[in-house]
Design an enzyme around this catalytic site. Structure first.
Site, mmCIF file in Angstrom:
data_model
loop_
_atom_site.group_PDB
_atom_site.id
_atom_site.type_symbol
_atom_site.label_atom_id
_atom_site.label_comp_id
_atom_site.label_asym_id
_atom_site.label_seq_id
_atom_site.Cartn_x
_atom_site.Cartn_y
_atom_site.Cartn_z
ATOM 1 C CD GLU A 122 -3.395 -0.017 1.372
ATOM 2 O OE1 GLU A 122 -3.324 1.229 1.342
ATOM 3 O OE2 GLU A 122 -4.441 -0.650 1.599
ATOM 4 N N GLY A 123 0.409 2.246 -0.714
ATOM 5 C CA GLY A 123 1.113 3.526 -0.655
ATOM 6 C C GLY A 123 2.168 3.688 -1.722
ATOM 7 C CB CYS A 124 3.749 1.725 -4.224
ATOM 8 S SG CYS A 124 4.749 1.054 -2.905
ATOM 9 C CD GLU A 125 1.180 7.875 -7.840
ATOM 10 O OE1 GLU A 125 0.954 7.431 -8.960
ATOM 11 O OE2 GLU A 125 0.420 8.679 -7.265
ATOM 12 C CB SER A 126 4.776 1.813 -9.632
ATOM 13 O OG SER A 126 5.724 1.809 -8.578
#
Ligand SMILES: Cc1ncc(COP(=O)(O)O)c(C=O)c1O
Ligand SMILES: Cc1ncc(COP(=O)(O)O)c(C=O)c1O
Lengths: 131, 404, 404, 131
Positions: free
Chosen positions: D53-57
């Site tokens: 969670e919390g990654c753009e990719s």
């Protein structure tokens, strides 16, 4: 035209009272004295339904038989009410213009701000709605 | 082509001159830079003496109240409205929420709320939650392959169960402009209210709320060269009256006892608490900044630049456009062949090209058009051909790096 | 008495120097002036390049995000909290509303919400409306004749039906300070959450949320020498988790489809839409401004000045104090004998004394202590003895005018 | 200690690859090449539950039998993941410090920002929670 039984002075007499005023303090002294010229409104009319919305101080307004009665428990407003009444021997719109002009002349113009809580503009709004 | 070389506007933006001259800021859709004039207005206001507004019994308070109410008028006129139809909010998002809460009484069980598939989360989730609370149904106008909404589908499926239509004027992820006057007509035919999210439109189009025919129009100051923390909710006369207060306290009240409260008149009734006075003044100053330039010229300069960028990107063999809407405003979304948009953005940053990658807070649309997200290039009044060229140059260099 | 002559602080406030030197600004409880340092911080931020926060793929965005999150930390530490316990709001009013909506799930039919009789409308009406929606009961801690709350009454009547206690730290109309640690203990004994409105306290006391023992603590930036449009909601670890989102859109979301949405982590979950970045940065700068002065000295200078004013007013034959609380902070309410407060304020204005008259957004208390309203004198860090003397002088002149 | 079967390079070998890099472009070129050194993760594991969670990719992370598998569809992140794995022959806390230090050395420090959407810090958060 609306009758204004609470005052005996006319506008000319009022402006005359301010004629020799120099400092602003003298103008306010006259305004406070003017307040005393307002014959009292019947206490039974000083009720919430008669109150003008949007005034910091209580202002009451009552129209009956084409006679307008007003009062306030703030003395400066009361003084201004005397001037309001004195202008009301004209149609409302003209009366309001006359009032604005008079306040300008008497050096009391900052009471004319259109700010929402300005009692005076609320009163004119109310009077206009009586038309 | 001379207008592309136009450098008239950039000089007014301190953050894009001096040390930052090498930066190509192409992220105005996220937030815009602020002109000198707005900064000095903010400073001047505070220097001359600040006070809380409305209860004006001294000179600072009178000045603050006058400046605040004048700001309301300036901003109103900018979108063809009257001061009393403007509610100040903290931004577009809060404006949508004020509406979703304040119009809840219009939406009964089984009623419909229509959105487009390209809504920003801020114009989607509040309606979704309202639908959930009221057991209403969220209906979606689908997007065609090119990124335009399927107007035919909407015409065919809307019914008088629809109480609210909430659509964006311009999509923040692909720049598609919606036919608002037409959508307004359709909404009004079934007796629905229409809410238009103008966040991406107001800086880039000639807005006249009357011509648009919508009931509500919303935008944020920070996308219109103004400060953060200020936004606008315009409501047409009757429409504004329909909004029930959902945020309580301060000047929105007329009388209070522990038993009950009565509300103030509009617009104050919908502005609970001390408003963002400096935000409103700053935004009005930004509007005045814009007003000093002939509108047609300002918009056409930007349109030419957008067309230039679009043409170059379309022609680029390794660029894939995301969405090719008929009417495009301010924004181009694209991908680089076989490059993840986040990688591209990281490298663009290295080349001093500031733009965004991702889903642009519009996941449903992103999932339809480009599940991995996209790169978004967006323009502001200060954008110049050199910015676009720098981006194009960066694209070539990124592709070289990825070729290994 | 030397400390009364202290002019150390005023020099930092441009609006109280230069042209405005003749103005005695005694209306800081409504909103405070802003120091030079905050103005230049705002300007510098925008000059260096602004961007939206959180999706940081370029240098402007990284700088903005860092500045914004550093602001959160600075402000957190100012009240003894951690950054992750700070939610940015647009002001105290919005913070109370976030709570009243977000804690609604704790309040069942027949439950009680306790307030004090001296609450500002902003910490009253949201709870009143919640009580109405949930068929709960609003219970009131009455105020004694001197303006202090009746703690005995509260102890006696609170029961485990109480789910929320919402009290002001310092009354904005009479300056009474509440015994928050004691109120927190009482609230927690019955398992209730306690919300403390710190709007009038945070600039005038040494605040440590842990010592206060409250679950939530709220305040506005514009009463703490910061800009308008920014406020803070502090929540203790567990307490913050309990707040359900009630404003939707933007970065508060983790995943969105048309069917449903999932929320982001704290604090972002409760910060819908683009936050007031410049507001947060400006407020942090105001806090840094305060931090450079030894806390004890700063507070004692203000306390001496308040005592000086109180003593003079108490001794004045034509002044009637409204409320004589045991612990008083920053504010004195009074009336002039036989003078309507609005008349007084009008004339004070003429004497360049800036203060307020009216009900001070606390009608219930006003109706109890002084139905016609009162005049309120309030201090800021820049207040000096000369301001008080100017007010005293004006009082004498007003009384002269009214003597005719 | 966690096993990292997806890489064969150790940290020394990795830093060596960057030794001659001058301009940032060369460093990124190395990082992108490094990404190719990550043996693929089983596609059946590239599912939402394994996503960080919390990654753009998208970044996937799977621990099984004390073996850590990672992957991303962004190549720069993938390159960084190789460095992450190479640091994991130490307890997590030390490994993270080593990683930070290495990135600094390699001139890639701005990937270390604590910004919420920084994938790398989310990955470390996730790895720490595996301890
Ligand atoms: C005690 C108290 N609570 C709440 C408020 C509301 O603050 P704001 O108007 O900044 O939201 C005020 C300020 O007017 C206040 O004095
Ligand atoms: C189309 C659209 N709607 C709504 C928003 C939300 O605006 P804000 O974050 O200023 O509330 C944005 C900006 O991100 C947007 O682009």
């Amino acid at each position: 035209m609306i009758n204004t039984p609470q005052i005996e002075l006319d506008l000319e007499a009022i402006t005359l009272r301010f004629a020799d005023c120099g400092a602003w303090e003298e103008r306010y002294r006259q305004l406070l004295l003017l307040a005393k010229q307002l014959k009292p409104m019947d206490v039974s009319l000083k009720i919430e339904e008669k109150q003008v919305e949007g005034c910091e101080s209580e202002v009451w307004l009552h129209l009956h038989d084409n006679k307008l009665y007003v009062d306030s428990n703030a003395r400066i407003i009361k003084g201004l009410l005397v001037i309001v009444l004195a202008c009301l021997n004209k149609p409302t719109k003209e009366a309001k213009a006359l009032f604005n002009h008079t306040l300008q002349e008497l050096g009391l113009a900052h009471h004319l701000s259109e700010s929402r809580n300005n009692g005076i503009s609320a009163i004119w709004r109310e009077i206009s709605s009586l038309d | 082509m001379t207008s592309l070389k136009n450098t008239r506007y950039r000089q007014f933006f301190p953050s894009l001159n001096g040390n930052n001259q090498q930066i190509a800021y192409l992220d105005s859709a996220a937030s815009t830079q602020v002109p000198e004039q707005v900064l000095s207005e903010i400073e001047q206001y505070y220097r001359q003496g600040h006070a809380n507004v409305h209860r004006a019994s001294h000179s600072f308070a009178r000045n603050a109240t006058n400046a605040f109410e004048l700001a309301r008028k300036t901003i109103a006129e900018f979108i063809g409205a009257k001061a009393q139809n403007i509610i100040f909010t903290s931004g577009t998002t809060q404006a949508v929420n004020l509406l979703a809460d304040g119009l809840a009484h219009l939406v009964a069980e089984g009623d419909h709320i229509w959105l487009s598939e390209m809504e920003h989360h801020s114009n989607l989730v509040p309606w979704q939650q309202l639908a959930k609370r009221n057991n209403a149904e969220l209906k979606v106008i689908p997007v065609l392959e090119n990124g335009d909404i399927d107007l035919g589908y909407f015409r065919q499926h809307i019914s008088n169960k629809c109480k609210i239509v909430a659509v964006t004027h311009v999509s923040n992820s692909i720049g598609a402009m919606q036919p608002i006057p037409e959508l307004s007509r359709i909404a009004h035919q079934v007796g629905a209210k229409i809410v238009v999210d103008g966040a991406q439109a107001v800086a880039h189009l000639d807005i006249d709320v009357n011509r648009l025919g919508c009931d509500y129009y919303l935008f944020s100051g920070h996308k219109l060269y103004g400060p953060t923390g200020i936004g606008v909710l315009y409501g047409a006369e009757q429409a504004l009256e329909q909004i029930q207060p959902s945020v309580f306290g301060g000047e929105m009240i007329s009388k209070v006892s522990f038993e009950q409260s009565t509300w103030n008149t509009l617009p104050y009734r919908l502005e609970a608490g001390t408003p963002n006075i400096i935000g409103a003044i700053g935004l009005a100053s930004a509007v005045q900044f814009l007003n000093q330039f002939p509108l047609k010229e300002r918009l056409s300069v930007e349109r030419s630049l957008l067309n230039y960028a679009l043409q170059k990107l379309e022609q680029h063999p390794q660029v894939e456009l995301v969405g090719k809407p008929m009417m495009r405003v301010g924004i181009i979304a694209f991908n680089l062949r076989n490059v993840h948009p986040q990688d591209a953005a990281t490298l663009f940053d290295q080349y001093n090209v500031a733009l965004r990658c991702g889903h642009h807070c519009a996941m449903p649309l992103s999932n339809t058009l480009s599940p991995q997200g996209s790169i978004r290039l967006s323009l502001g009044i200060y954008s110049e051909q050199s910015d676009i060229d720098q981006a194009l140059d960066a694209i070539n260099k990124v592709m070289e790096l990825f070729d290994d």
